[in-house]
Design an enzyme around this catalytic site. Structure first.
Site, PDB file in Angstrom:
ATOM      1  N   ASP A   1       0.834  -1.203   0.000  1.00 54.16           N
ATOM      2  CA  ASP A   1       0.000   0.000   0.000  1.00 54.16           C
ATOM      3  C   ASP A   1       0.870   1.255   0.000  1.00 54.16           C
ATOM      4  OD1 ASP A   1      -2.655   1.446   0.552  1.00 54.16           O
ATOM      5  OD2 ASP A   1      -1.443   2.045   2.273  1.00 54.16           O
TER       6      ASP A   1
ATOM      7  N   GLU B   1      -2.149  -5.333  -3.781  1.00 51.56           N
ATOM      8  CA  GLU B   1      -1.210  -4.546  -2.966  1.00 51.56           C
ATOM      9  C   GLU B   1      -0.116  -5.440  -2.394  1.00 51.56           C
ATOM     10  OE1 GLU B   1      -3.619  -0.734  -1.241  1.00 51.56           O
ATOM     11  OE2 GLU B   1      -3.886  -2.629  -0.165  1.00 51.56           O
TER      12      GLU B   1
END
Length: 256
Positions: free
Chosen positions: A42, A114
């Site tokens: 992320d 992610e």
């Protein structure tokens, strides 16, 4: 698990394939799951997308850059990329999650993407992760308008009207339907100067206003070019040199 096809789609081959396997492992499957990789990915994703936008869109200010980035890294955008990569075919899920259709769940697929970014970062560093992110996002950025991405219909309508010096739209709730816990609102949106009046419905007043604004924007974008064209034609007609009428007295003198 054969991950060759996925690595081909990613355009990246892992030197430590176990990182990719962990990135695809949901917590329902085993203790060695992908949540830490997701956390790392992320941050890497946000940094790489910010860097890419900074280089591509030199005229966007900080607020617009933040808006565009937020829309590129939100769950729906990541889910769509994950679908393109066919991640649902290689996810490792627990039996219960598998039976409940977890391989189709947007949150699980977005998290896995992610985690893959985080895995690439650990496998080969930031440059490798940034190269992967650019490969995934450049085709998307070529098809979107950064000036409007992420803006709702009411904002787009207001900005369009302001840009053409037209008074802002008026919204009025004209009806509500259904029981209190499941009401439907009906809202009218009017742009008096253009004689536009449309209606939108939604489960809340805001949703109904957005629906009406979208319809109004479609109409306004058709009408304004016609209005501008007509205005230019009128200005051209007024400025065109008019023929000078003959002087009747001069005509009489010439006859004499």
């Amino acid at each position: 698990m054969n991950l060759d096809a996925l690595q081909q789609r990613l355009g990246y081959r892992f030197s430590k394939p176990e990182l990719l396997q962990q990135a695809l492992t949901h917590r329902s499957h085993s203790a060695q799951h992908n949540e830490r990789l997701e956390f790392l990915g992320d941050s890497v994703l946000n940094c790489a997308v910010a860097d890419m936008l900074f280089g591509m869109f030199g005229k966007l200010d900080e607020g617009d850059l933040s808006r565009v980035r937020a829309n590129l890294v939100k769950q729906q955008a990541l889910y769509e990329i994950a679908q393109m990569l066919q991640l649902s075919e290689v996810l490792r899920l627990g039996e219960g999650e598998l039976k409940s259709g977890g391989f189709r769940r947007p949150s699980i697929l977005a998290d896995a993407l992610e985690a893959i970014v985080g895995a690439v970062f650990l496998d080969a560093g930031f440059e490798a992760a940034r190269t992967l992110i650019r490969k995934l996002y450049i085709p998307i950025l070529e098809q979107v308008d950064p000036r409007t991405l992420g803006k709702d219909a009411k904002t787009l309508l207001q900005e369009y009207l302001q840009g053409h010096k037209i008074a802002l739209p008026q919204y009025n709730v004209i009806a509500t339907h259904g029981a209190a816990h499941s009401q439907q609102f009906e809202v009218e949106c009017m742009v008096p100067k253009l004689e536009v009046r449309v209606f939108g419905t939604g489960a809340s007043r805001r949703a109904a206003e957005q629906a009406a604004a979208k319809l109004a924007l479609d109409e306004v974008q058709k009408l304004v070019p016609q209005l501008l064209k007509r205005s230019r034609a009128e200005r051209t007609g007024k400025t065109r040199k008019q023929p000078v009428p003959p002087d009747p007295q001069l005509s009489l003198r010439l006859k004499e």
